[in-house]
Design a protein around this motif. Structure first.
Motif, short mmCIF file in Angstrom:
data_model
loop_
_atom_site.label_atom_id
_atom_site.label_comp_id
_atom_site.label_asym_id
_atom_site.label_seq_id
_atom_site.Cartn_x
_atom_site.Cartn_y
_atom_site.Cartn_z
N GLU A 123 2.72 10.83 -6.41
CA GLU A 123 3.77 11.27 -7.63
C GLU A 123 3.14 11.64 -8.87
O GLU A 123 3.43 13.02 -9.27
N LYS A 124 1.95 10.89 -9.28
CA LYS A 124 1.53 11.10 -10.62
C LYS A 124 0.56 12.42 -10.50
O LYS A 124 0.55 13.45 -11.13
N MET A 125 -0.06 12.34 -9.40
CA MET A 125 -0.91 13.58 -9.07
C MET A 125 -0.12 14.99 -8.77
O MET A 125 -0.79 16.04 -9.52
N LEU A 126 0.95 14.77 -8.28
CA LEU A 126 1.59 15.88 -7.68
C LEU A 126 2.28 16.71 -9.06
O LEU A 126 2.95 18.05 -8.96
N ILE A 165 -2.83 20.47 -9.25
CA ILE A 165 -2.63 20.03 -8.02
C ILE A 165 -1.62 21.20 -7.38
O ILE A 165 -1.72 21.29 -6.39
N LYS A 166 -0.63 21.35 -8.26
CA LYS A 166 0.32 22.38 -7.80
C LYS A 166 -0.23 23.76 -7.57
O LYS A 166 0.14 24.18 -6.50
N ILE A 178 0.84 -1.27 -0.11
CA ILE A 178 0.08 0.12 0.01
C ILE A 178 1.01 1.19 -0.11
O ILE A 178 0.56 2.27 -0.84
N PRO A 179 1.74 1.46 0.87
CA PRO A 179 2.62 2.65 0.71
C PRO A 179 3.17 2.94 -0.75
O PRO A 179 3.45 4.12 -0.91
N LYS A 180 3.80 1.79 -1.13
CA LYS A 180 4.34 2.07 -2.67
C LYS A 180 3.38 2.49 -3.42
O LYS A 180 3.69 3.44 -4.32
N VAL A 181 1.99 1.71 -3.39
CA VAL A 181 1.04 2.25 -4.48
C VAL A 181 0.57 3.73 -4.23
O VAL A 181 0.57 4.53 -5.35
N VAL A 182 0.46 3.98 -2.98
CA VAL A 182 -0.13 5.48 -2.71
C VAL A 182 1.21 6.38 -3.11
O VAL A 182 0.81 7.56 -3.82
#
Length: 86
Positions: A46-49, A54-55, A37-41
């Motif tokens: 990273e994709k969203m940021l 988002i910025k 889960i931490p890896k997927v999150v």
């Protein structure tokens, strides 16, 4: 006497009850999820940021927080601002 894999599995099944087997499987699933889960999150964040929307949203939120902090410090705790050395 040769011990086969099938024989070992049969012995284990005879010794464990269904609830014990379920508990073992649940624990294994929880451990696996805690690893993944931490890896997927992190990948999703990273994709969203990287997106511009988002910025800008993060920038606006940071501005609001800084403004509120400044107002709170200046109105309710003016002595804190006086203690800042420039």
């Amino acid at each position: 006497m040769k011990i086969t894999k099938q024989y070992v599995k049969q012995l284990i099944r005879e010794e464990l009850t269904k609830t014990q087997v379920r508990d073992v499987v649940d624990d294994a699933i929880k451990k696996q999820l805690q690893k993944e889960i931490p890896k997927v999150v992190e990948k999703e964040l990273e994709k969203m940021l990287k997106t511009k929307d988002i910025k800008t949203d993060i920038g606006e939120i940071a501005k609001k927080v800084i403004k509120k902090l400044y107002k709170d410090l200046s109105f309710h705790h003016p002595y804190i601002i006086d203690r800042i050395k420039v």
